[in-house]
Design a protein around this motif. Structure first.
Motif, PDB file in Angstrom:
ATOM      1  N   PRO A  73       0.827  -1.210   0.000  1.00 24.69           N
ATOM      2  CA  PRO A  73       0.000   0.000   0.000  1.00 24.69           C
ATOM      3  C   PRO A  73       0.857   1.254   0.000  1.00 24.69           C
ATOM      4  CG  PRO A  73      -0.799  -1.588   1.630  1.00 24.69           C
ATOM      5  CD  PRO A  73       0.520  -2.094   1.143  1.00 24.69           C
ATOM      6  N   ALA A  74       0.375   2.284  -0.678  1.00 16.82           N
ATOM      7  CA  ALA A  74       1.151   3.523  -0.819  1.00 16.82           C
ATOM      8  C   ALA A  74       1.452   4.150   0.536  1.00 16.82           C
ATOM      9  CB  ALA A  74       0.399   4.506  -1.707  1.00 16.82           C
ATOM     10  N   GLU A  75       0.529   3.981   1.506  1.00 23.57           N
ATOM     11  CA  GLU A  75       0.712   4.611   2.810  1.00 23.57           C
ATOM     12  C   GLU A  75       1.520   3.758   3.785  1.00 23.57           C
ATOM     13  OE1 GLU A  75      -3.384   2.566   3.017  1.00 23.57           O
ATOM     14  OE2 GLU A  75      -2.063   3.501   1.536  1.00 23.57           O
ATOM     15  N   TYR A  76       1.966   2.578   3.339  1.00 23.38           N
ATOM     16  CA  TYR A  76       2.717   1.686   4.215  1.00 23.38           C
ATOM     17  C   TYR A  76       4.061   2.308   4.572  1.00 23.38           C
ATOM     18  CZ  TYR A  76       4.929  -2.509   6.079  1.00 23.38           C
ATOM     19  OH  TYR A  76       5.564  -3.413   6.892  1.00 23.38           O
ATOM     20  N   GLN A  77       4.403   2.261   5.858  1.00 21.91           N
ATOM     21  CA  GLN A  77       5.658   2.814   6.339  1.00 21.91           C
ATOM     22  C   GLN A  77       6.586   1.686   6.770  1.00 21.91           C
ATOM     23  OE1 GLN A  77       4.703   5.644   9.438  1.00 21.91           O
ATOM     24  NE2 GLN A  77       4.041   7.195   7.976  1.00 21.91           N
ATOM     25  N   ILE A  78       7.790   1.694   6.251  1.00 25.05           N
ATOM     26  CA  ILE A  78       8.777   0.665   6.573  1.00 25.05           C
ATOM     27  C   ILE A  78       9.212   0.811   8.027  1.00 25.05           C
ATOM     28  CG2 ILE A  78      11.130  -0.130   6.066  1.00 25.05           C
ATOM     29  CD1 ILE A  78      10.621   0.715   3.159  1.00 25.05           C
ATOM     30  N   GLY A  79       9.383  -0.345   8.684  1.00 23.28           N
ATOM     31  CA  GLY A  79       9.779  -0.319  10.079  1.00 23.28           C
ATOM     32  C   GLY A  79      10.650  -1.509  10.431  1.00 23.28           C
ATOM     33  N   PRO A  80      11.197  -1.547  11.663  1.00 19.09           N
ATOM     34  CA  PRO A  80      12.048  -2.654  12.103  1.00 19.09           C
ATOM     35  C   PRO A  80      11.350  -4.001  11.954  1.00 19.09           C
ATOM     36  CG  PRO A  80      12.160  -0.845  13.668  1.00 19.09           C
ATOM     37  CD  PRO A  80      11.063  -0.501  12.696  1.00 19.09           C
ATOM     38  N   GLY A  81      12.049  -4.961  11.338  1.00 14.29           N
ATOM     39  CA  GLY A  81      11.488  -6.291  11.112  1.00 14.29           C
ATOM     40  C   GLY A  81      11.079  -6.541   9.685  1.00 14.29           C
ATOM     41  N   PRO A 109      26.567  -4.518   2.223  1.00 15.26           N
ATOM     42  CA  PRO A 109      28.025  -4.722   2.303  1.00 15.26           C
ATOM     43  C   PRO A 109      28.785  -3.703   1.453  1.00 15.26           C
ATOM     44  CG  PRO A 109      26.896  -6.827   2.053  1.00 15.26           C
ATOM     45  CD  PRO A 109      25.844  -5.763   1.893  1.00 15.26           C
ATOM     46  N   ASN A 110      29.847  -3.199   2.012  1.00 17.21           N
ATOM     47  CA  ASN A 110      30.724  -2.220   1.367  1.00 17.21           C
ATOM     48  C   ASN A 110      30.066  -0.849   1.172  1.00 17.21           C
ATOM     49  OD1 ASN A 110      32.767  -4.243   1.013  1.00 17.21           O
ATOM     50  ND2 ASN A 110      31.641  -4.956  -0.824  1.00 17.21           N
ATOM     51  N   LEU A 111      28.903  -0.661   1.809  1.00 18.57           N
ATOM     52  CA  LEU A 111      28.200   0.608   1.634  1.00 18.57           C
ATOM     53  C   LEU A 111      27.806   1.241   2.961  1.00 18.57           C
ATOM     54  CD1 LEU A 111      27.277   2.446  -0.653  1.00 18.57           C
ATOM     55  CD2 LEU A 111      25.081   1.265  -0.644  1.00 18.57           C
ATOM     56  N   GLY A 112      27.541   0.387   3.971  1.00 17.29           N
ATOM     57  CA  GLY A 112      27.162   0.913   5.273  1.00 17.29           C
ATOM     58  C   GLY A 112      25.660   1.005   5.450  1.00 17.29           C
ATOM     59  N   PRO A 113      25.198   1.508   6.611  1.00 18.18           N
ATOM     60  CA  PRO A 113      23.760   1.539   6.928  1.00 18.18           C
ATOM     61  C   PRO A 113      23.000   2.597   6.120  1.00 18.18           C
ATOM     62  CG  PRO A 113      25.011   2.595   8.671  1.00 18.18           C
ATOM     63  CD  PRO A 113      26.032   2.015   7.717  1.00 18.18           C
ATOM     64  N   ILE A 114      21.783   2.244   5.780  1.00 20.36           N
ATOM     65  CA  ILE A 114      20.852   3.179   5.140  1.00 20.36           C
ATOM     66  C   ILE A 114      19.613   3.237   6.016  1.00 20.36           C
ATOM     67  CG2 ILE A 114      19.531   3.741   3.070  1.00 20.36           C
ATOM     68  CD1 ILE A 114      21.445   2.013   1.468  1.00 20.36           C
ATOM     69  N   TYR A 115      19.286   4.384   6.537  1.00 21.27           N
ATOM     70  CA  TYR A 115      18.169   4.539   7.472  1.00 21.27           C
ATOM     71  C   TYR A 115      16.847   4.649   6.700  1.00 21.27           C
ATOM     72  CZ  TYR A 115      15.639   6.076  11.629  1.00 21.27           C
ATOM     73  OH  TYR A 115      14.762   6.166  12.677  1.00 21.27           O
ATOM     74  N   GLU A 122       8.332   3.886  -1.850  1.00 22.51           N
ATOM     75  CA  GLU A 122       8.792   4.745  -2.946  1.00 22.51           C
ATOM     76  C   GLU A 122       9.972   5.611  -2.501  1.00 22.51           C
ATOM     77  OE1 GLU A 122       7.010   8.097  -6.058  1.00 22.51           O
ATOM     78  OE2 GLU A 122       5.783   7.353  -4.398  1.00 22.51           O
ATOM     79  N   LYS A 123       9.870   6.205  -1.321  1.00 21.09           N
ATOM     80  CA  LYS A 123      10.954   7.054  -0.827  1.00 21.09           C
ATOM     81  C   LYS A 123      12.166   6.215  -0.445  1.00 21.09           C
ATOM     82  CE  LYS A 123       8.080  10.885   0.787  1.00 21.09           C
ATOM     83  NZ  LYS A 123       7.651  11.710   1.947  1.00 21.09           N
ATOM     84  N   ALA A 124      11.904   5.009   0.101  1.00 22.69           N
ATOM     85  CA  ALA A 124      13.012   4.119   0.446  1.00 22.69           C
ATOM     86  C   ALA A 124      13.770   3.710  -0.810  1.00 22.69           C
ATOM     87  CB  ALA A 124      12.489   2.889   1.174  1.00 22.69           C
ATOM     88  N   GLU A 125      13.065   3.435  -1.904  1.00 24.67           N
ATOM     89  CA  GLU A 125      13.702   3.050  -3.156  1.00 24.67           C
ATOM     90  C   GLU A 125      14.597   4.165  -3.673  1.00 24.67           C
ATOM     91  OE1 GLU A 125      12.484   1.215  -7.538  1.00 24.67           O
ATOM     92  OE2 GLU A 125      10.937   1.950  -6.175  1.00 24.67           O
ATOM     93  N   SER A 126      14.121   5.395  -3.593  1.00 25.99           N
ATOM     94  CA  SER A 126      14.912   6.528  -4.047  1.00 25.99           C
ATOM     95  C   SER A 126      16.185   6.673  -3.216  1.00 25.99           C
ATOM     96  CB  SER A 126      14.064   7.805  -3.964  1.00 25.99           C
ATOM     97  OG  SER A 126      14.829   8.934  -4.326  1.00 25.99           O
ATOM     98  N   ARG A 127      16.059   6.504  -1.895  1.00 27.62           N
ATOM     99  CA  ARG A 127      17.224   6.641  -1.029  1.00 27.62           C
ATOM    100  C   ARG A 127      18.228   5.512  -1.268  1.00 27.62           C
ATOM    101  NH1 ARG A 127      16.480   8.062   5.265  1.00 27.62           N
ATOM    102  NH2 ARG A 127      15.654   9.923   4.213  1.00 27.62           N
ATOM    103  N   ILE A 128      17.745   4.301  -1.441  1.00 25.63           N
ATOM    104  CA  ILE A 128      18.641   3.152  -1.651  1.00 25.63           C
ATOM    105  C   ILE A 128      19.390   3.281  -2.979  1.00 25.63           C
ATOM    106  CG2 ILE A 128      18.713   0.657  -2.055  1.00 25.63           C
ATOM    107  CD1 ILE A 128      16.340   0.447  -0.067  1.00 25.63           C
ATOM    108  N   LYS A 129      18.685   3.650  -4.045  1.00 31.66           N
ATOM    109  CA  LYS A 129      19.322   3.788  -5.353  1.00 31.66           C
ATOM    110  C   LYS A 129      20.381   4.887  -5.340  1.00 31.66           C
ATOM    111  CE  LYS A 129      15.657   1.982  -8.345  1.00 31.66           C
ATOM    112  NZ  LYS A 129      14.692   2.288  -9.423  1.00 31.66           N
ATOM    113  N   ILE A 147      13.707  -2.354  -5.980  1.00 29.08           N
ATOM    114  CA  ILE A 147      13.573  -2.548  -4.536  1.00 29.08           C
ATOM    115  C   ILE A 147      12.139  -2.969  -4.247  1.00 29.08           C
ATOM    116  CG2 ILE A 147      13.504  -1.388  -2.306  1.00 29.08           C
ATOM    117  CD1 ILE A 147      15.909  -0.313  -5.058  1.00 29.08           C
ATOM    118  N   SER A 148      11.986  -4.035  -3.480  1.00 33.65           N
ATOM    119  CA  SER A 148      10.653  -4.530  -3.120  1.00 33.65           C
ATOM    120  C   SER A 148      10.641  -4.948  -1.661  1.00 33.65           C
ATOM    121  CB  SER A 148      10.240  -5.694  -4.024  1.00 33.65           C
ATOM    122  OG  SER A 148      11.180  -6.754  -3.934  1.00 33.65           O
TER     123      SER A 148
END
Length: 306
Positions: A73-81, A109-115, A122-129, A147-148
């Motif tokens: 869902p578009a409003e789904y927010q990624i969280g721990p787990g 690996p070789n990149l470090g943490p991404i918060y 959608e926003k997570a995909e943009s940040r990861i890329k 990213i899925s």
């Protein structure tokens, strides 16, 4: 209630024509003006009518559980787990299956943490890329990434108040307020279907009106988060509908709703109904009275509790 008798729009004795004097009475609470219209057994205040909506939550054939086989869902927010899956193909090929840490980040690996905590997919995909370009320099040219969301997390929600089985429930993070309410057995006979509060961090973030779903098949789909609270409050106003109507029952009404709204809830008149007027039996402070409303006033006749 609806019957085969009509009349004028009435509020007090001075405004009622003589031929309607049998419909308005000041004889006290022991007098029942409907006694001349129906037999006593059909108009008493016993529990022969069901509360609209209760049967839905008690139907064992309905499995109102959150589906995992749907697009995120578009409003789904990624969280721990949550599990984040990153597929890289083209000039370079790689697959990452990473779980969001309790701190809300993934580590490539070789990149470090991404918060990512609290971000939409959608926003997570943009940040990861954006970060992946540091190790895949041709990303977006002859290297591509997708990213899925993989396995989703479990959250705890609290369902309290006038529900059949109050308590804390472990549900998937795709669960909506209506899913959780169904898991708790739905409102009790004294519970509200129209004023169900959704609380997050001690603040009310939304109000669920179950009638939007039960009658219209619509309504807000409120996605729950960990430690959300669903509070079913006692109902404030309820009326009963009897006679030539398609769904005789008790219906909850909210401020400003009229006789027209009630007719919609009850499915409208049956084929045998006299549709030109409706009689409202109303309890006043020290007596009972009957108000007869003509059809052109249905949308102005505001209802009262009882």
């Amino acid at each position: 209630s609806t019957s085969n008798s009509g009349g004028e729009n009435s509020g007090d004795r001075s405004r009622v024509s003589p031929n309607q004097s049998d419909l308005i009475s000041d004889k006290g609470a022991s007098f029942d003006p409907f006694g001349t219209i129906y037999s006593k057994d059909t108009i008493n205040d016993s529990d022969d009518l069901k509360v609209f909506g209760l049967d839905f939550f008690k139907n064992p054939n309905i499995m109102l559980e959150s589906s995992l086989n749907i697009a995120t869902p578009a409003e789904y927010q990624i969280g721990p787990g949550d599990q984040i899956i990153i597929d890289v193909w083209g000039a370079s090929e790689q697959n990452y299956q990473l779980q969001v840490s309790p701190e809300g980040s993934i580590i490539i690996p070789n990149l470090g943490p991404i918060y990512l905590n609290g971000l939409s997919l959608e926003k997570a995909e943009s940040r990861i890329k954006s970060r992946l370009k540091n190790i895949y320099s041709t990303l977006g040219q002859n290297t591509f990434a997708q990213i899925s969301l993989g396995q989703i997390r479990t959250v705890s929600v609290n369902v309290l108040g006038e529900v059949e089985r109050p308590g804390t429930y472990q549900v998937s993070s795709f669960t909506t307020a209506f899913n959780a309410l169904y898991s708790a057995g739905g409102p009790t006979r004294n519970g509200s279907f129209r004023n169900i509060g959704i609380y997050r961090s001690g603040k009310e973030i939304a109000v669920l009106d179950a009638y939007n779903f039960l009658i219209k098949g619509a309504g807000q789909n409120i996605m729950l988060q960990d430690q959300d609270v669903i509070m079913v409050k006692p109902y404030e106003s309820r009326v009963s509908v009897r006679g030539e109507i398609k769904r005789p029952a008790y219906y909850e009404i909210i401020e400003s709703e009229t006789l027209s709204d009630l007719l919609t809830f009850a499915g409208g008149f049956s084929g045998r109904a006299y549709k030109k007027s409706i009689s409202i039996r109303r309890n006043l402070e020290n007596r009972k009275t009957v108000v007869t409303v003509l059809s052109n006033n249905y949308s102005q006749a505001v209802l009262q509790d009882g």
